[in-house]
Design an enzyme around this catalytic site. Structure first.
Site, short mmCIF file in Angstrom:
data_model
loop_
_atom_site.label_atom_id
_atom_site.label_comp_id
_atom_site.label_asym_id
_atom_site.label_seq_id
_atom_site.Cartn_x
_atom_site.Cartn_y
_atom_site.Cartn_z
N GLN A 18 0.94 -1.10 -0.15
CA GLN A 18 -0.05 0.09 0.00
C GLN A 18 0.68 1.26 0.17
OE1 GLN A 18 -3.35 2.17 2.62
NE2 GLN A 18 -3.25 0.17 2.89
N LYS A 76 16.27 -10.36 -10.49
CA LYS A 76 17.35 -11.09 -9.96
C LYS A 76 18.11 -11.87 -11.07
CE LYS A 76 16.23 -11.39 -5.15
NZ LYS A 76 15.70 -11.86 -4.01
N GLU A 141 1.61 -1.39 8.48
CA GLU A 141 0.87 -0.65 8.86
C GLU A 141 0.69 -0.24 10.40
OE1 GLU A 141 -1.28 2.16 7.37
OE2 GLU A 141 -1.75 2.66 9.39
N ASP A 173 0.78 3.51 6.03
CA ASP A 173 1.00 3.19 4.83
C ASP A 173 0.63 4.25 3.72
OD1 ASP A 173 1.83 0.55 5.14
OD2 ASP A 173 -0.42 -0.23 4.92
N GLY A 255 -7.56 19.30 20.25
CA GLY A 255 -6.85 20.63 20.09
C GLY A 255 -7.35 21.49 21.02
N GLY A 256 -7.75 22.97 20.57
CA GLY A 256 -8.24 23.84 21.51
C GLY A 256 -9.71 23.81 21.79
N GLN A 257 -10.35 23.02 20.93
CA GLN A 257 -11.65 22.88 20.93
C GLN A 257 -12.30 21.71 21.53
OE1 GLN A 257 -12.77 26.06 19.59
NE2 GLN A 257 -10.93 26.38 18.00
N1 COA Z 1 12.23 -9.56 -9.42
C1 COA Z 1 12.80 -10.38 -8.49
N2 COA Z 1 13.05 -10.08 -7.09
C2 COA Z 1 12.05 -9.30 -6.71
C3 COA Z 1 11.14 -8.53 -7.55
C4 COA Z 1 11.42 -8.63 -8.80
N3 COA Z 1 10.58 -8.04 -9.68
N4 COA Z 1 10.60 -7.65 -6.71
C5 COA Z 1 10.84 -7.96 -5.54
N5 COA Z 1 11.64 -9.01 -5.40
C6 COA Z 1 12.36 -9.56 -4.14
C7 COA Z 1 13.35 -8.56 -3.54
O1 COA Z 1 14.66 -8.20 -4.17
C8 COA Z 1 13.43 -9.35 -2.15
O2 COA Z 1 14.53 -10.37 -2.38
P1 COA Z 1 15.60 -10.63 -1.04
O3 COA Z 1 14.75 -10.34 0.12
O4 COA Z 1 15.84 -11.87 -1.27
O5 COA Z 1 16.66 -9.62 -1.39
C9 COA Z 1 12.25 -9.82 -2.21
O6 COA Z 1 11.55 -10.00 -3.53
C10 COA Z 1 11.11 -9.79 -1.08
O7 COA Z 1 11.16 -8.34 -1.03
P2 COA Z 1 10.21 -7.54 0.55
O8 COA Z 1 10.13 -6.24 0.19
O9 COA Z 1 11.37 -7.87 1.61
O10 COA Z 1 9.08 -8.35 0.62
P3 COA Z 1 8.37 -8.95 2.19
O11 COA Z 1 7.12 -9.58 1.49
O12 COA Z 1 9.18 -9.99 2.60
O13 COA Z 1 7.90 -7.99 2.99
C11 COA Z 1 7.20 -5.73 3.46
C12 COA Z 1 6.89 -7.01 2.76
C13 COA Z 1 6.00 -4.84 3.10
C14 COA Z 1 7.01 -5.88 5.11
C15 COA Z 1 8.68 -5.18 3.11
O14 COA Z 1 8.62 -4.84 1.63
C16 COA Z 1 9.03 -3.86 3.88
O15 COA Z 1 9.35 -3.65 5.13
N6 COA Z 1 8.84 -2.78 3.05
C17 COA Z 1 9.28 -1.28 3.58
C18 COA Z 1 7.91 -0.83 4.66
C19 COA Z 1 6.94 -0.81 3.75
O16 COA Z 1 6.46 -0.24 2.69
N7 COA Z 1 5.82 -1.40 4.50
C20 COA Z 1 4.13 -1.31 4.10
C21 COA Z 1 3.83 -1.76 2.92
S1 COA Z 1 2.26 -1.28 2.89
#
Ligand code: COA
Length: 423
Positions: A18, A76, A141, A173, A255-257
């Site tokens: 998000q 990758k 979130e 988010d 707030g103030g209200q």
């Molecule tokens: N091709 C190949 N690999 C891809 C890719 C693509 N097009 N897109 C994503 N990936 C890989 C990433 O390189 C990563 O690989 P690695 O961990 O081996 O280096 C992997 O996918 C996972 O990415 P990640 O973002 O860590 O996903 P997750 O599902 O484990 O975590 C979150 C999800 C949201 C918790 C995490 O992305 C995060 O903390 N984001 C920052 C904060 C955030 O925005 N949170 C709110 C989301 S609403």
């Protein structure tokens, strides 16, 4: 299309879930060419989360990814990396919200991106800011709402429900995405002056904390004064201030209200038969007139905000008694004539069907290739010379061939990329 201010800005949208998608969606509404880069076969996880129709992109995805193009790319794989490099050379902005370090592990460090395109703006959302002792944490979130001060200050201050409470609004988010959008636009304007791109980062904790600014104000006031007069705990429950941390304020104005949620006709069966009523200082006389209590205007116990505070519960009880035979809409219609700040508590159902919101484009119906049409929230920002038009979210990889062709790939090269499963 041609009169949209962000026309000509090309954005690599490496975002998911998000926070990032909300940011890039807004930039797409305002004319940017937003190319969502997704993993072949799977795509953004929200495409399949909380589906209401089998095998069709979920509303979670469609409501956060309108006006974008989608390409699949395995970044990758060497072939995929080569495509991303080409895209970086030709784009203005890269937005990402991967877990900490993911972009670096992919080989696209800030230094490498600068080599490829010194004008590139690289914008990131992370849970915590760089150098923070929690910088390695992945964050969703509600984690951000807790880390940013929203949860400790929301909810009830006493009773068994007195626990830190999460807001339904996406403070961690979408709010962070909106902050990031401001950062991106600022960096684009900066680039016009310097010719150079820059890194823009917004942490979810910081974005939540920024919205909790008034609670930080209250902490400092509490530290110096020892209590907070405008909180519902004052003056009858002074022990709530003894811990010297900003207590949860229930439904207080903040707030103030002073303000509160008040019951209207039907509250016993309708969970949203309430209004929010604000006792605005200079609206006191109209409030007295509306309630048929002219004597309060000159009563020293009610004349000033300070004098009223010890009686605020009784004032709200009087208003509640006045509106007990009125629906929330009737109550607001009475108070609005007296210029009193108030509103009905609206359910999601009421909002979805609200004619004014539909007329203003705040809620729009969008045709979608596979869903039929769906309702979504349009631009909350209105312009005099721009009416953002919301178009459907892309299917997974819908624009892969188109974007590759724009990058100069031939049909045979595209077929090779497909064969290697890089796209
Ligand atoms: N091709 C190949 N690999 C891809 C890719 C693509 N097009 N897109 C994503 N990936 C890989 C990433 O390189 C990563 O690989 P690695 O961990 O081996 O280096 C992997 O996918 C996972 O990415 P990640 O973002 O860590 O996903 P997750 O599902 O484990 O975590 C979150 C999800 C949201 C918790 C995490 O992305 C995060 O903390 N984001 C920052 C904060 C955030 O925005 N949170 C709110 C989301 S609403």
């Amino acid at each position: 299309m041609s009169n949209k201010p962000l026309n000509g800005i090309k954005i690599i949208d490496f975002t998911h879930v998000q926070a990032g998608p909300a940011c890039t969606q807004m930039l797409a509404w305002f004319g940017a060419d937003v190319i969502k880069v997704e993993r072949p076969g799977a795509g953004d996880v929200t495409r399949s989360q909380l589906r209401d129709i089998p095998n069709v992109d979920a509303l979670y995805f469609t409501m956060l990814n309108s006006n974008k193009r989608s390409i699949t790319l395995d970044t990758k794989k060497p072939e995929g990396k080569a495509v991303l490099e080409k895209l970086i050379r030709e784009s203005d902005v890269l937005v990402e919200n991967f877990g900490p370090g993911a972009l670096d592990r992919m080989g696209f460090t800030w230094e490498r991106i600068q080599e490829l395109n010194p004008k590139m703006v690289v914008a990131s959302v992370k849970g915590f800011s760089e150098g923070h002792h929690y910088e390695d944490l992945k964050v969703y979130e509600n984690v951000a709402q807790c880390a940013g001060g929203a949860a400790s200050t929301t909810g009830w201050w006493k009773g068994e429900n007195s626990v830190p409470t999460i807001s339904a609004a996406a403070l961690g988010d979408s709010n962070t995405g909106m902050h990031l959008a401001i950062g991106i636009l600022t960096a684009i304007i900066g680039r016009q002056q310097t010719g150079k791109g820059q890194k823009v980062a917004c942490s979810m904790q910081d974005a939540v904390l920024n919205l909790c600014r008034v609670k930080m104000r209250d902490q400092q006031r509490l530290d110096s004064v020892g209590y907070l007069e405008e909180y519902p705990q004052y003056p009858h429950e002074m022990e709530a201030f003894k811990d010297k941390v900003v207590p949860r304020g229930g439904n207080a104005g903040g707030g103030g209200q002073p303000g509160w949620i008040l019951k209207c006709k039907g509250w016993q069966t309708d969970p949203n038969a309430y209004i929010y009523f604000t006792v605005q200082g200079h609206a006191w006389d109209p409030i007295c007139d509306a309630l048929g209590k002219p004597e309060w205007k000159t009563d020293p116990d009610y004349m000033t905000p300070k004098a009223r505070q010890p009686h605020i519960d009784q004032i709200f009880a009087t208003i509640e008694d006045f509106i007990k035979d009125k629906t929330k809409f009737e109550a607001v219609d009475i108070f609005r004539k007296h210029d009193i700040p108030c509103a009905p508590v609206l359910s999601m159902k009421e909002l979805l069907h609200d004619e004014s919101l539909r007329k203003s484009g705040s809620i729009v119906e969008v045709p979608h290739k596979e869903r039929g049409s769906y309702w979504t929230i349009g631009s909350p920002i209105k312009f005099s010379d721009l009416k953002p038009e919301v178009t459907a979210s892309p299917l997974l990889g819908e624009h892969t061939e188109q974007v590759l062709a724009e990058l100069g790939y031939t049909k045979a090269q595209i077929d090779n990329l497909k064969e290697s499963k890089a796209v």
